[in-house]
Scaffold this motif. Structure first.
Motif, PDB file in Angstrom:
ATOM      1  N   PHE A   1      40.454  38.536  34.498  1.00 39.93           N
ATOM      2  CA  PHE A   1      40.601  37.660  35.651  1.00 39.93           C
ATOM      3  C   PHE A   1      41.961  37.858  36.321  1.00 39.93           C
ATOM      4  O   PHE A   1      42.063  38.051  37.537  1.00 39.93           O
ATOM      5  N   ASN A   2      43.035  37.798  35.537  1.00 45.01           N
ATOM      6  CA  ASN A   2      44.385  37.954  36.092  1.00 45.01           C
ATOM      7  C   ASN A   2      44.566  39.317  36.749  1.00 45.01           C
ATOM      8  O   ASN A   2      45.129  39.436  37.851  1.00 45.01           O
ATOM      9  N   ALA A   3      44.073  40.366  36.075  1.00 40.48           N
ATOM     10  CA  ALA A   3      44.268  41.725  36.588  1.00 40.48           C
ATOM     11  C   ALA A   3      43.505  41.937  37.889  1.00 40.48           C
ATOM     12  O   ALA A   3      44.028  42.496  38.866  1.00 40.48           O
ATOM     13  N   ILE A   4      42.268  41.500  37.910  1.00 41.26           N
ATOM     14  CA  ILE A   4      41.426  41.702  39.095  1.00 41.26           C
ATOM     15  C   ILE A   4      41.939  40.872  40.272  1.00 41.26           C
ATOM     16  O   ILE A   4      41.990  41.346  41.411  1.00 41.26           O
ATOM     17  N   PHE A   5      42.336  39.641  39.989  1.00 40.31           N
ATOM     18  CA  PHE A   5      42.813  38.762  41.056  1.00 40.31           C
ATOM     19  C   PHE A   5      44.079  39.323  41.698  1.00 40.31           C
ATOM     20  O   PHE A   5      44.190  39.364  42.934  1.00 40.31           O
ATOM     21  N   LYS A   6      45.002  39.791  40.890  1.00 38.14           N
ATOM     22  CA  LYS A   6      46.252  40.332  41.441  1.00 38.14           C
ATOM     23  C   LYS A   6      45.996  41.631  42.196  1.00 38.14           C
ATOM     24  O   LYS A   6      46.621  41.904  43.243  1.00 38.14           O
ATOM     25  N   LYS A   7      45.054  42.421  41.707  1.00 32.23           N
ATOM     26  CA  LYS A   7      44.732  43.681  42.377  1.00 32.23           C
ATOM     27  C   LYS A   7      44.199  43.423  43.782  1.00 32.23           C
ATOM     28  O   LYS A   7      44.534  44.163  44.721  1.00 32.23           O
ATOM     29  N   GLN A   8      43.386  42.383  43.940  1.00 28.47           N
ATOM     30  CA  GLN A   8      42.754  42.131  45.232  1.00 28.47           C
ATOM     31  C   GLN A   8      43.611  41.284  46.176  1.00 28.47           C
ATOM     32  O   GLN A   8      43.478  41.401  47.388  1.00 28.47           O
ATOM     33  N   THR A   9      44.467  40.434  45.639  1.00 24.09           N
ATOM     34  CA  THR A   9      45.251  39.545  46.498  1.00 24.09           C
ATOM     35  C   THR A   9      46.738  39.896  46.534  1.00 24.09           C
ATOM     36  O   THR A   9      47.456  39.436  47.426  1.00 24.09           O
ATOM     37  N   GLY A  10      47.177  40.678  45.567  1.00 22.57           N
ATOM     38  CA  GLY A  10      48.594  41.022  45.493  1.00 22.57           C
ATOM     39  C   GLY A  10      49.433  39.932  44.844  1.00 22.57           C
ATOM     40  O   GLY A  10      50.657  40.053  44.762  1.00 22.57           O
ATOM     41  N   LYS A  11      48.800  38.854  44.381  1.00 22.89           N
ATOM     42  CA  LYS A  11      49.495  37.747  43.735  1.00 22.89           C
ATOM     43  C   LYS A  11      48.769  37.355  42.461  1.00 22.89           C
ATOM     44  O   LYS A  11      47.557  37.582  42.332  1.00 22.89           O
ATOM     45  N   THR A  12      49.494  36.739  41.545  1.00 22.36           N
ATOM     46  CA  THR A  12      48.843  36.170  40.377  1.00 22.36           C
ATOM     47  C   THR A  12      48.126  34.895  40.819  1.00 22.36           C
ATOM     48  O   THR A  12      48.449  34.328  41.867  1.00 22.36           O
ATOM     49  N   PRO A  13      47.165  34.433  40.044  1.00 30.41           N
ATOM     50  CA  PRO A  13      46.464  33.194  40.416  1.00 30.41           C
ATOM     51  C   PRO A  13      47.411  32.010  40.607  1.00 30.41           C
ATOM     52  O   PRO A  13      47.241  31.204  41.529  1.00 30.41           O
ATOM     53  N   SER A  14      48.417  31.892  39.731  1.00 34.51           N
ATOM     54  CA  SER A  14      49.369  30.782  39.848  1.00 34.51           C
ATOM     55  C   SER A  14      50.180  30.882  41.126  1.00 34.51           C
ATOM     56  O   SER A  14      50.410  29.883  41.825  1.00 34.51           O
ATOM     57  N   GLU A  15      50.612  32.112  41.443  1.00 30.50           N
ATOM     58  CA  GLU A  15      51.378  32.308  42.673  1.00 30.50           C
ATOM     59  C   GLU A  15      50.523  31.995  43.899  1.00 30.50           C
ATOM     60  O   GLU A  15      50.998  31.390  44.866  1.00 30.50           O
ATOM     61  N   TYR A  16      49.271  32.406  43.855  1.00 33.68           N
ATOM     62  CA  TYR A  16      48.391  32.154  44.987  1.00 33.68           C
ATOM     63  C   TYR A  16      48.168  30.652  45.193  1.00 33.68           C
ATOM     64  O   TYR A  16      48.217  30.153  46.313  1.00 33.68           O
ATOM     65  N   ARG A  17      47.949  29.942  44.091  1.00 32.16           N
ATOM     66  CA  ARG A  17      47.733  28.505  44.187  1.00 32.16           C
ATOM     67  C   ARG A  17      48.961  27.803  44.800  1.00 32.16           C
ATOM     68  O   ARG A  17      48.824  26.919  45.655  1.00 32.16           O
ATOM     69  N   LYS A  18      50.142  28.202  44.359  1.00 30.93           N
ATOM     70  CA  LYS A  18      51.366  27.591  44.889  1.00 30.93           C
ATOM     71  C   LYS A  18      51.513  27.875  46.378  1.00 30.93           C
ATOM     72  O   LYS A  18      51.926  27.000  47.152  1.00 30.93           O
ATOM     73  N   SER A  19      51.170  29.101  46.787  1.00 27.65           N
ATOM     74  CA  SER A  19      51.368  29.478  48.186  1.00 27.65           C
ATOM     75  C   SER A  19      50.421  28.741  49.125  1.00 27.65           C
ATOM     76  O   SER A  19      50.812  28.386  50.249  1.00 27.65           O
TER      77      SER A  19
END
Length: 367
Positions: free
Chosen positions: A346-364
């Motif tokens: 999950f972490n690897a795929i999410f960062k690959k597609q969004t350029g951010k970790t899930p936690s970073e994306y949620r904060k942003s």
């Protein structure tokens, strides 16, 4: 062997029904709809044997079995709905689908005191029903049964109309025919319930005579049109096979590729199969009626993606939408609900597609 000619007919139909159910259950080109139909036909056949049980007075020798098949018709509406849904959408069976059999369980609950009573009490109950002194529970079931079936028949009509473009012409005609037969049988049940003249012992015989014909029709169709019971295809697939050039480049024509992609993406949006972490290409092909190699070719040509990348794109998009809204669930629970199988993937795929970790994306997005 049988004193009544209809009992012989019912026995022959029940025998064919059990054989057909077995064939559908073990067919080498099986589909989920066949499993549903197999169980449904087996229960119909068992119900026919129940009619013989009473018509031939076998119940007098085996009174402990009285009442066991009484509520089976309350399950038929659910089976038919799931069959139509599986045939048209390929949606897998889920535990929530037990809801479609609430009528059956309600009927069992109503007559449970009689089911658990002594053989003598059961014989007395049959005598009361034969003398037109039916207990209130059975009168209620007599009214509830066709009402319940009518509601589900309407639901099947809506489902079939909504998804007819996803089913080829032969299968649409098949489902349409089954629906007409189903409605006809329940109309006869309504007549037997509404018109006092029909409240005679033979009313059930007419209904089950139609059920016997229904089983014969299924057996005939399985012999004459076996493709109806094999893995689903649709007109789009047939057209695809005919349109692929027989020479050189095997690429699909652009317009046909667009049609396949549109059908695929509609299925992905409406049925959300990507929520299953173990979804395979062959399973998606079966549920959409598209050839697996055509799905792969379209994804590679149009999106430049593999099958897994395509699924993960839907999963990441769904998760991004969830993360943009306040949630009390932790990230891993949200990820699993979107079809990811583990925290690391999950972490690897999410960062690959969004350029951010899930936690970073949620904060942003929630800043």
């Amino acid at each position: 062997m049988f004193e009544h000619i209809l009992s012989l007919l019912f026995f022959a139909a029940a025998t064919q029904g059990f054989l057909l159910a077995g064939v559908l259950a073990i067919h080498k080109r099986n589909i989920q709809a066949n499993h549903i139909l197999a169980l449904w036909v087996a229960l119909l056949s068992l119900d026919l044997l129940g009619q013989i049980f009473y018509a031939e007075d076998i119940y007098k020798q085996l009174p402990q079995l009285i009442g066991l098949t009484n509520c089976l018709p309350l399950s038929y509406a659910g089976f038919f709905f799931l069959y139509v849904r599986s045939f048209t959408t390929g949606q897998p069976i889920r535990w929530q689908d037990i809801f479609h059999f609430v009528g059956y369980f309600a009927g069992i609950l109503l007559i449970s005191p009689d089911l658990l009573s002594s053989p003598e009490s059961k014989l007395e109950l049959v005598a009361r029903i034969t003398a037109d002194q039916e207990p209130w529970q059975y009168r209620l079931i007599d009214w509830f049964m066709p009402t319940y079936a009518t509601i589900y028949a309407i639901a099947c009509i809506v489902l079939l109309k909504r998804n007819q473009s996803a089913v080829n012409k032969a299968r649409f005609k098949w489902l349409h025919g089954l629906l007409l037969i189903n409605i006809t049988i329940w109309l006869v049940v309504w007549l037997c319930t509404l018109v006092p003249y029909f409240h005679i012992p033979s009313n059930n015989q007419l209904v089950y005579f139609l059920v016997s014909l229904f089983i014969y029709l299924l057996g005939y169709a399985s012999l004459r049109q076996p493709d109806l019971f094999s893995a689903p295809t649709n007109d789009l697939v047939s057209e695809t096979k005919d349109s692929v050039p027989k020479y050189g480049d095997n690429r699909l024509p652009d317009d046909l590729r667009e049609q396949i992609l549109a059908a695929l993406e509609q299925h992905m949006r409406e049925q959300t199969p990507w929520r299953s972490s173990n979804l395979t290409l062959s399973q998606l092909a079966e549920s959409t009626g598209l050839a697996s190699h055509h799905i792969s070719q379209v994804l590679n040509d149009h999106h430049g993606q593999s099958f897994n990348d395509y699924l993960n794109q839907y999963r990441v998009n769904a998760l991004c939408h969830m993360l943009s809204e306040p949630h009390s669930q932790n990230l891993l629970d949200l990820a699993l609900s979107c079809g990811f199988s583990s925290k690391s993937s999950f972490n690897a795929i999410f960062k690959k597609q969004t350029g951010k970790t899930p936690s970073e994306y949620r904060k942003s997005v929630q800043a």
